[in-house]
Design an enzyme around this catalytic site. Structure first.
Site, PDB file in Angstrom:
ATOM      1  N   CYS A 112       0.812  -1.225   0.000  1.00  0.00           N
ATOM      2  CA  CYS A 112       0.000   0.000   0.000  1.00  0.00           C
ATOM      3  C   CYS A 112       0.844   1.273   0.000  1.00  0.00           C
ATOM      4  O   CYS A 112       0.338   2.350  -0.291  1.00  0.00           O
ATOM      5  CB  CYS A 112      -0.933   0.021   1.194  1.00  0.00           C
ATOM      6  SG  CYS A 112      -2.080  -1.347   1.182  1.00  0.00           S
ATOM      7  N   HIS A 250      -3.124   7.232   3.015  1.00  0.00           N
ATOM      8  CA  HIS A 250      -3.583   5.990   2.394  1.00  0.00           C
ATOM      9  C   HIS A 250      -4.939   5.612   2.993  1.00  0.00           C
ATOM     10  O   HIS A 250      -5.122   5.625   4.207  1.00  0.00           O
ATOM     11  CB  HIS A 250      -2.556   4.880   2.630  1.00  0.00           C
ATOM     12  CG  HIS A 250      -3.068   3.523   2.297  1.00  0.00           C
ATOM     13  ND1 HIS A 250      -3.704   3.238   1.108  1.00  0.00           N
ATOM     14  CD2 HIS A 250      -3.049   2.363   3.003  1.00  0.00           C
ATOM     15  CE1 HIS A 250      -4.063   1.969   1.101  1.00  0.00           C
ATOM     16  NE2 HIS A 250      -3.673   1.414   2.238  1.00  0.00           N
ATOM     17  N   ASN A 280     -10.103  -0.130   0.380  1.00  0.00           N
ATOM     18  CA  ASN A 280      -8.651   0.004   0.334  1.00  0.00           C
ATOM     19  C   ASN A 280      -8.166  -0.498  -1.027  1.00  0.00           C
ATOM     20  O   ASN A 280      -8.217  -1.689  -1.304  1.00  0.00           O
ATOM     21  CB  ASN A 280      -8.047  -0.827   1.479  1.00  0.00           C
ATOM     22  CG  ASN A 280      -6.529  -0.782   1.515  1.00  0.00           C
ATOM     23  OD1 ASN A 280      -5.889  -0.300   0.583  1.00  0.00           O
ATOM     24  ND2 ASN A 280      -5.957  -1.306   2.587  1.00  0.00           N
TER      25      ASN A 280
HETATM   26  N1  ACO Z   1     -18.176  -8.790   9.293  1.00  0.00           N
HETATM   27  C1  ACO Z   1     -18.646  -9.082  10.521  1.00  0.00           C
HETATM   28  N2  ACO Z   1     -17.857  -9.460  11.537  1.00  0.00           N
HETATM   29  C2  ACO Z   1     -16.536  -9.536  11.312  1.00  0.00           C
HETATM   30  C3  ACO Z   1     -15.969  -9.246  10.051  1.00  0.00           C
HETATM   31  C4  ACO Z   1     -16.849  -8.861   9.015  1.00  0.00           C
HETATM   32  N3  ACO Z   1     -16.415  -8.564   7.787  1.00  0.00           N
HETATM   33  N4  ACO Z   1     -14.645  -9.400  10.124  1.00  0.00           N
HETATM   34  C5  ACO Z   1     -14.370  -9.773  11.382  1.00  0.00           C
HETATM   35  N5  ACO Z   1     -15.502  -9.864  12.109  1.00  0.00           N
HETATM   36  C6  ACO Z   1     -15.653 -10.229  13.515  1.00  0.00           C
HETATM   37  C7  ACO Z   1     -14.528 -11.117  13.951  1.00  0.00           C
HETATM   38  O1  ACO Z   1     -14.850 -12.479  13.693  1.00  0.00           O
HETATM   39  C8  ACO Z   1     -14.450 -10.830  15.425  1.00  0.00           C
HETATM   40  O2  ACO Z   1     -15.481 -11.548  16.087  1.00  0.00           O
HETATM   41  P1  ACO Z   1     -15.165 -12.279  17.498  1.00  0.00           P
HETATM   42  O3  ACO Z   1     -14.825 -11.148  18.425  1.00  0.00           O
HETATM   43  O4  ACO Z   1     -16.459 -12.948  17.770  1.00  0.00           O
HETATM   44  O5  ACO Z   1     -14.030 -13.188  17.202  1.00  0.00           O
HETATM   45  C9  ACO Z   1     -14.812  -9.357  15.522  1.00  0.00           C
HETATM   46  O6  ACO Z   1     -15.515  -9.052  14.302  1.00  0.00           O
HETATM   47  C10 ACO Z   1     -13.620  -8.440  15.678  1.00  0.00           C
HETATM   48  O7  ACO Z   1     -12.625  -8.769  14.680  1.00  0.00           O
HETATM   49  P2  ACO Z   1     -11.203  -8.088  14.651  1.00  0.00           P
HETATM   50  O8  ACO Z   1     -10.432  -8.626  13.500  1.00  0.00           O
HETATM   51  O9  ACO Z   1     -10.601  -8.139  16.009  1.00  0.00           O
HETATM   52  O10 ACO Z   1     -11.647  -6.586  14.308  1.00  0.00           O
HETATM   53  P3  ACO Z   1     -10.828  -5.234  14.496  1.00  0.00           P
HETATM   54  O11 ACO Z   1     -11.546  -4.363  15.411  1.00  0.00           O
HETATM   55  O12 ACO Z   1      -9.365  -5.467  14.695  1.00  0.00           O
HETATM   56  O13 ACO Z   1     -10.993  -4.601  13.039  1.00  0.00           O
HETATM   57  C11 ACO Z   1      -9.872  -4.254  10.929  1.00  0.00           C
HETATM   58  C12 ACO Z   1     -10.460  -5.264  11.909  1.00  0.00           C
HETATM   59  C13 ACO Z   1     -10.974  -3.368  10.398  1.00  0.00           C
HETATM   60  C14 ACO Z   1      -9.243  -5.032   9.780  1.00  0.00           C
HETATM   61  C15 ACO Z   1      -8.806  -3.371  11.617  1.00  0.00           C
HETATM   62  O14 ACO Z   1      -7.949  -4.188  12.365  1.00  0.00           O
HETATM   63  C16 ACO Z   1      -8.000  -2.563  10.655  1.00  0.00           C
HETATM   64  O15 ACO Z   1      -8.497  -1.722   9.926  1.00  0.00           O
HETATM   65  N6  ACO Z   1      -6.667  -2.731  10.639  1.00  0.00           N
HETATM   66  C17 ACO Z   1      -5.808  -2.001   9.714  1.00  0.00           C
HETATM   67  C18 ACO Z   1      -5.714  -2.711   8.419  1.00  0.00           C
HETATM   68  C19 ACO Z   1      -4.932  -1.862   7.455  1.00  0.00           C
HETATM   69  O16 ACO Z   1      -4.783  -0.673   7.612  1.00  0.00           O
HETATM   70  N7  ACO Z   1      -4.385  -2.428   6.434  1.00  0.00           N
HETATM   71  C20 ACO Z   1      -3.654  -1.572   5.516  1.00  0.00           C
HETATM   72  C21 ACO Z   1      -2.556  -2.213   5.003  1.00  0.00           C
HETATM   73  S1  ACO Z   1      -3.113  -3.172   3.709  1.00  0.00           S
HETATM   74  C22 ACO Z   1      -1.864  -3.319   2.573  1.00  0.00           C
HETATM   75  O17 ACO Z   1      -0.737  -2.976   2.756  1.00  0.00           O
HETATM   76  C23 ACO Z   1      -2.260  -4.027   1.316  1.00  0.00           C
END
Ligand code: ACO
Length: 325
Positions: A112, A250, A280
């Site tokens: 990214c 980004h 993204n």
């Molecule tokens: N729909 C519904 N529920 C979901 C989904 C979904 N799509 N995805 C996960 N959940 C559930 C999980 O199963 C989990 O449930 P549980 O607590 O019962 O196990 C709960 O939601 C929380 O999941 P987490 O993964 O802990 O969610 P988090 O709050 O960490 O959010 C996210 C996830 C949005 C991905 C966040 O961590 C994030 O944005 N991180 C940054 C990612 C990023 O910036 N990437 C950029 C680089 S990408 C690149 O370089 C190509």
């Protein structure tokens, strides 16, 4: 003079808009979860156009906005983590399609952060090159890298391409300062496209792996590193944070952008976002945003604004540029 500026911008987004609601027919998720955690409401997915097809259309759009002919371009860099294949490069396909007969061309992968890395690289090559123009694109078909049964990643990404034409100028330099980094120790936080060694000496599973992401790890790394990186380019650029007109980050997650704005004590209005529409798009995200802002005359309008471009992603990699455009 050895000065460099941005001449034009352009983009191409595949036409198939997929809303969060549409995703719920393929996987167990909800509009509410996705909007609350990420700010994403829709993304555009390719119906067959590969990364080079998107990049070629974006390149034509960039050139239409300039008075430069393709044969004046000496360098083409495409930032991508989802190339059509290992060879030929996406950049070579662009070079052929736009008939940039004088250009060298290669792809660059910093996930990214790719567009920021590529723009920084192109600007430096251009300063020492005998030619006057370089085309820098970010293009991705992230949808082919995704495991569509993994709702943790499938809801986040989208497809698209965009870029800029940069060139030499007698006007003032637009590239003021920069800060680029990598931390390979944390590389496993985002993986994609791994292939095992497979030859007559060792037989392995031939499959290519899908994208995996430790979202929390990346979230924490970004909210720690990006404010420092932005502060660094402001200090090195001998300016003040109050003098920055826009912070283009980004587009990975609206919450990340809100946290960075808060840490920098700047109003959220100075952090334009389009993640709600595109998700993204990895290396395409910053040039898509830049082109949207240029087309509506928010930036690149002759007003000499100070703009931050800051990106982060797999590698892990991150990078920030301070431009005066
Ligand atoms: N729909 C519904 N529920 C979901 C989904 C979904 N799509 N995805 C996960 N959940 C559930 C999980 O199963 C989990 O449930 P549980 O607590 O019962 O196990 C709960 O939601 C929380 O999941 P987490 O993964 O802990 O969610 P988090 O709050 O960490 O959010 C996210 C996830 C949005 C991905 C966040 O961590 C994030 O944005 N991180 C940054 C990612 C990023 O910036 N990437 C950029 C680089 S990408 C690149 O370089 C190509």
């Amino acid at each position: 003079k050895n000065h460099v500026k941005i001449y034009s911008t352009g983009r191409y987004i595949p036409p198939n808009r997929v809303s969060n609601h549409d995703l719920t027919s393929w996987m167990d998720t909800s509009d509410e979860w996705i909007v609350k955690r990420t700010g994403i409401r829709s993304r555009y997915l390719s119906r067959g156009d590969n990364t080079s097809d998107l990049c070629i259309k974006a390149a034509h759009n960039v050139l239409e906005g300039s008075h430069v002919n393709a044969d004046e371009i000496g360098l083409i860099i495409v930032a991508t983590m989802s190339p059509d294949g290992q060879s030929p490069s996406v950049a070579s396909k662009v070079q052929s399609a736009i008939q940039a007969g004088q250009a060298m061309a290669f792809d660059m992968n910093a996930a990214c952060s790719g567009f920021v890395y590529a723009l920084s690289t192109a600007e430096k090559i251009l300063r020492h090159a005998p030619y006057s123009y370089a085309l820098v694109l970010g293009g991705e078909v992230m949808s082919k890298e995704i495991d569509w049964t993994d709702r943790k990643t499938a809801v986040l990404f989208g497809d698209g391409a965009a870029g800029v034409l940069i060139g030499k100028t007698d006007e003032s330099d637009q590239f003021i300062s920069e800060d680029l980094h990598a931390n390979g120790d944390k590389g496993e936080a985002l993986t994609s496209g791994n292939r095992k060694v497979d030859n007559p000496l060792i037989q392995s599973d031939k499959s290519v792996s899908y994208l995996t992401m430790d979202g929390r790890e990346i979230f924490n790394f970004v909210t720690r590193s990006i404010p420092d990186s932005i502060q660094k380019v402001i200090e090195d650029g001998e300016t003040e944070i109050e003098d920055i007109d826009y912070f283009l980050l980004h587009q990975a997650n609206a919450r990340i952008i809100e946290i960075v704005a808060k840490k920098l004590k700047r109003p959220i209005e100075a952090f334009p976002m389009n993640i709600q529409n595109y998700g993204n798009t990895s290396a395409a995200s910053l040039p898509i945003l830049l082109d949207e802002l240029a087309k509506d005359r928010t930036v690149l309008n002759g007003k000499k604004q100070k703009i931050i471009l800051s990106a982060f992603g797999g590698g892990l990699t991150w990078g920030t540029l301070l431009l005066e455009i």
